[in-house]
Write a protein that holds these residues in place. Structure first.
Motif, PDB file in Angstrom:
ATOM      1  N   ASN A  19      45.783  46.850  46.479  1.00 24.75           N
ATOM      2  CA  ASN A  19      45.194  45.779  45.681  1.00 24.75           C
ATOM      3  C   ASN A  19      44.793  44.640  46.612  1.00 24.75           C
ATOM      4  N   PHE A  20      43.660  44.030  46.287  1.00 22.66           N
ATOM      5  CA  PHE A  20      43.117  42.952  47.116  1.00 22.66           C
ATOM      6  C   PHE A  20      42.834  41.732  46.246  1.00 22.66           C
ATOM      7  N   HIS A  21      43.248  40.569  46.724  1.00 20.19           N
ATOM      8  CA  HIS A  21      42.994  39.317  46.007  1.00 20.19           C
ATOM      9  C   HIS A  21      41.588  38.837  46.331  1.00 20.19           C
ATOM     10  N   TYR A  22      40.917  38.306  45.318  1.00 20.49           N
ATOM     11  CA  TYR A  22      39.519  37.932  45.522  1.00 20.49           C
ATOM     12  C   TYR A  22      39.170  36.731  44.651  1.00 20.49           C
ATOM     13  N   MET A  23      38.445  35.786  45.248  1.00 21.99           N
ATOM     14  CA  MET A  23      37.955  34.621  44.492  1.00 21.99           C
ATOM     15  C   MET A  23      36.440  34.644  44.481  1.00 21.99           C
ATOM     16  N   THR A  24      35.851  34.602  43.304  1.00 20.79           N
ATOM     17  CA  THR A  24      34.389  34.579  43.194  1.00 20.79           C
ATOM     18  C   THR A  24      33.854  33.158  43.078  1.00 20.79           C
ATOM     19  N   SER A  25      34.759  32.191  42.845  1.00 19.60           N
ATOM     20  CA  SER A  25      34.325  30.800  42.656  1.00 19.60           C
ATOM     21  C   SER A  25      35.449  29.859  43.056  1.00 19.60           C
ATOM     22  N   ARG A  26      35.127  28.583  43.145  1.00 25.05           N
ATOM     23  CA  ARG A  26      36.133  27.533  43.357  1.00 25.05           C
ATOM     24  C   ARG A  26      35.785  26.357  42.466  1.00 25.05           C
ATOM     25  N   GLY A  27      36.818  25.605  42.099  1.00 22.62           N
ATOM     26  CA  GLY A  27      36.622  24.425  41.272  1.00 22.62           C
ATOM     27  C   GLY A  27      36.914  24.695  39.810  1.00 22.62           C
ATOM     28  N   CYS A  28      37.122  23.608  39.071  1.00 23.55           N
ATOM     29  CA  CYS A  28      37.314  23.695  37.618  1.00 23.55           C
ATOM     30  C   CYS A  28      36.976  22.343  37.013  1.00 23.55           C
ATOM     31  N   PRO A  29      36.078  22.320  36.015  1.00 22.27           N
ATOM     32  CA  PRO A  29      35.629  21.045  35.451  1.00 22.27           C
ATOM     33  C   PRO A  29      36.573  20.477  34.389  1.00 22.27           C
ATOM     34  N   TYR A  30      37.596  21.218  34.017  1.00 24.63           N
ATOM     35  CA  TYR A  30      38.453  20.795  32.909  1.00 24.63           C
ATOM     36  C   TYR A  30      39.554  19.847  33.378  1.00 24.63           C
ATOM     37  N   HIS A  31      40.204  19.199  32.430  1.00 26.27           N
ATOM     38  CA  HIS A  31      41.157  18.129  32.752  1.00 26.27           C
ATOM     39  C   HIS A  31      42.537  18.378  32.148  1.00 26.27           C
ATOM     40  N   CYS A  32      43.009  19.617  32.116  1.00 32.90           N
ATOM     41  CA  CYS A  32      44.340  19.916  31.588  1.00 32.90           C
ATOM     42  C   CYS A  32      45.373  19.082  32.351  1.00 32.90           C
ATOM     43  N   ASN A  33      46.235  18.388  31.626  1.00 37.68           N
ATOM     44  CA  ASN A  33      47.097  17.398  32.293  1.00 37.68           C
ATOM     45  C   ASN A  33      48.190  18.023  33.150  1.00 37.68           C
ATOM     46  N   PHE A  34      48.450  19.322  32.985  1.00 34.33           N
ATOM     47  CA  PHE A  34      49.509  19.980  33.748  1.00 34.33           C
ATOM     48  C   PHE A  34      48.987  20.652  35.020  1.00 34.33           C
ATOM     49  N   CYS A  35      47.675  20.613  35.247  1.00 35.88           N
ATOM     50  CA  CYS A  35      47.056  21.351  36.358  1.00 35.88           C
ATOM     51  C   CYS A  35      46.747  20.412  37.525  1.00 35.88           C
ATOM     52  N   ALA A  36      46.900  20.940  38.751  1.00 40.06           N
ATOM     53  CA  ALA A  36      46.640  20.136  39.947  1.00 40.06           C
ATOM     54  C   ALA A  36      45.595  20.757  40.856  1.00 40.06           C
ATOM     55  N   SER A  37      44.954  21.850  40.423  1.00 42.08           N
ATOM     56  CA  SER A  37      44.045  22.565  41.323  1.00 42.08           C
ATOM     57  C   SER A  37      42.855  21.710  41.758  1.00 42.08           C
ATOM     58  N   HIS A  38      42.454  20.750  40.903  1.00 43.98           N
ATOM     59  CA  HIS A  38      41.293  19.925  41.242  1.00 43.98           C
ATOM     60  C   HIS A  38      41.542  19.041  42.460  1.00 43.98           C
ATOM     61  N   LYS A  39      42.796  18.791  42.789  1.00 42.55           N
ATOM     62  CA  LYS A  39      43.099  17.956  43.949  1.00 42.55           C
ATOM     63  C   LYS A  39      42.719  18.653  45.255  1.00 42.55           C
ATOM     64  N   VAL A  40      42.613  19.970  45.219  1.00 47.58           N
ATOM     65  CA  VAL A  40      42.228  20.722  46.412  1.00 47.58           C
ATOM     66  C   VAL A  40      40.796  21.231  46.298  1.00 47.58           C
ATOM     67  N   ASN A  41      40.466  21.863  45.179  1.00 47.18           N
ATOM     68  CA  ASN A  41      39.166  22.522  45.035  1.00 47.18           C
ATOM     69  C   ASN A  41      38.111  21.687  44.331  1.00 47.18           C
ATOM     70  N   GLY A  42      38.493  20.525  43.787  1.00 46.57           N
ATOM     71  CA  GLY A  42      37.534  19.668  43.113  1.00 46.57           C
ATOM     72  C   GLY A  42      37.200  20.144  41.706  1.00 46.57           C
ATOM     73  N   ARG A  43      36.408  19.360  41.003  1.00 44.66           N
ATOM     74  CA  ARG A  43      36.026  19.687  39.619  1.00 44.66           C
ATOM     75  C   ARG A  43      34.645  20.341  39.523  1.00 44.66           C
ATOM     76  N   ASP A  44      33.852  20.244  40.567  1.00 48.39           N
ATOM     77  CA  ASP A  44      32.536  20.879  40.555  1.00 48.39           C
ATOM     78  C   ASP A  44      32.675  22.366  40.856  1.00 48.39           C
ATOM     79  N   MET A  45      31.974  23.197  40.081  1.00 47.54           N
ATOM     80  CA  MET A  45      32.016  24.639  40.290  1.00 47.54           C
ATOM     81  C   MET A  45      31.164  25.032  41.498  1.00 47.54           C
ATOM     82  N   ARG A  46      31.707  25.931  42.315  1.00 52.77           N
ATOM     83  CA  ARG A  46      30.991  26.520  43.444  1.00 52.77           C
ATOM     84  C   ARG A  46      31.178  28.028  43.374  1.00 52.77           C
ATOM     85  N   TYR A  47      30.162  28.780  43.775  1.00 59.07           N
ATOM     86  CA  TYR A  47      30.192  30.219  43.506  1.00 59.07           C
ATOM     87  C   TYR A  47      29.786  31.062  44.711  1.00 59.07           C
ATOM     88  N   HIS A  48      30.277  32.304  44.724  1.00 56.38           N
ATOM     89  CA  HIS A  48      29.646  33.386  45.479  1.00 56.38           C
ATOM     90  C   HIS A  48      28.514  33.923  44.612  1.00 56.38           C
TER      91      HIS A  48
END
Length: 368
Positions: free
Chosen positions: A136-165
């Motif tokens: 099994n291989f891990h794979y990311m097709t995109s980075r970022g998330c525009p949503y503001h769920c209060n329990f999530c911290a991913s935007h602090k690293v990947n930002g809120r703007d979507m970026r894609y392969h």
């Protein structure tokens, strides 16, 4: 260099930094990732061996560091690095260097790793139908998330703007993983695989069709944005061999969903769960209880909805909401005096917020 995504790894990373200093006395000792980015002051205080922290994503900063003639000078002057000398500066003082076109990232050279060790992923054993966890291989097709769920911290690293392969790049990578490295299962790790808007949904459908065409098994370990999941995507997943989906339902309380800023309605939960059951896709729901605003009645309302049959899922996993460093919830918990700024290595299974209206012991009982 070390990378640290979540708090439970914190003490381990401190030990690794110490061992690295002992082994490589004159080397730069660096760290990066979500926890390092959001808690840099505390990390420097806790590790006298740490020289610098890469700010947010580090492909560009690390490449520039490798090319720099004076590496110590580089981390002290480049705004994409946080050196010990600048640990008291505000987070706004540093600069994220994002790769906007993800196709610029080279294909990873899996030839330099032990494939059997790389495939060790105990999380896969929780997925029905994934009986063979080898290759099994891990794979990311995109980075970022525009949503503001209060329990999530991913935007602090990947930002809120979507970026894609691009779709072409995704198909090329997956074909190479299958034909050269023997991939059988692709574990999609996108924070928001569904992207944004109609184009995001269409892109997700295209990728699932590519995976089906290649005859690969796909697992969405980070779930999907349910509001954007339509029946045509589920049908394509079923055709591509998807036997189980993790649904980030989070709550069966409309009030809780709204206050955690989750872009989801009870009707969406009901629709997706029923479509999955109709198509024969096993569903496993993540449920979060104990958010900073939540009352026992909110939890009772959630349980009532989930038991009512309106969400005909096969299984529910009940977790206590954890104030992840970098999340809005973490900031709220500090402001409310429920945790100290130095509290980083929070557990995902324990109640970290002890409130008079919902004490920690009571919350753990409700989870049980």
């Amino acid at each position: 260099g070390t990378s640290i995504l979540f708090g439970p790894s914190y003490d381990n990373v401190l030990d690794i930094l110490s061992a690295a200093r002992e082994a490589f006395a004159s080397s730069l000792i660096l760290s990066g990732g979500g926890i390092a980015t959001t808690t840099y002051r505390q990390m420097f205080d806790d590790s006298p061996d740490l020289d610098g922290i890469g700010f947010t994503e580090c492909e560009i900063p690390f490449l520039e560091l490798i090319k720099a003639e004076d590496k110590l000078l580089h981390i002290n002057t480049d705004p994409s690095w946080i050196p010990r000398s600048k640990k008291e500066m505000s987070i706004e003082s540093f600069e994220a260097k994002y790769i906007w076109d993800l196709d610029e990232i080279p294909f990873y050279d899996y030839g330099i790793v032990n494939k059997n060790d790389y495939s060790l992923n105990p999380a896969l054993t929780a997925y029905a139908g994934v009986y063979d966890s080898a290759n099994n291989f891990h794979y990311m097709t995109s980075r970022g998330c525009p949503y503001h769920c209060n329990f999530c911290a991913s935007h602090k690293v990947n930002g809120r703007d979507m970026r894609y392969h691009s779709i072409v790049r995704v198909e090329s990578d997956l074909r190479l993983l299958k034909e050269k490295f023997g991939a059988k299962t692709i574990v999609i790790q996108d924070d928001n695989f569904m992207g944004r808007g109609r184009s995001g949904r269409e892109r997700a459908l295209e990728i699932v069709n590519v995976i089906g065409k290649l005859g690969l098994i796909v697992v969405f370990q980070n779930s999907l944005t349910l509001v954007a999941v339509k029946k045509d995507l589920l049908e394509a997943m079923k055709k591509a061999g998807v036997t189980q989906l993790l649904l980030s339902v989070e709550s069966g309380s409309a009030r809780s969903l709204k206050r955690m800023h989750k872009p989801l309605r009870l009707e969406d939960i009901e629709r997706v769960a029923k479509d999955c059951r109709e198509l024969g896709i096993y569903t496993d729901c993540n449920i979060l209880i104990g958010n900073i605003f939540e009352t026992e009645k909110d939890i009772e309302d959630s349980a009532k909805f989930l038991k009512s049959g309106r969400c005909p899922a096969d299984w529910f996993k009940i977790f206590i909401t954890t104030p992840l460093p970098g999340s809005e919830l973490h900031e709220q918990a500090i402001e409310s005096g429920l945790i100290g700024e130095q509290v980083i290595n929070l557990d995902f299974k324990k109640a970290n917020l002890d409130r008079p209206e919902l004490p920690a012991k009571r919350l753990e009982f409700l989870q049980y």
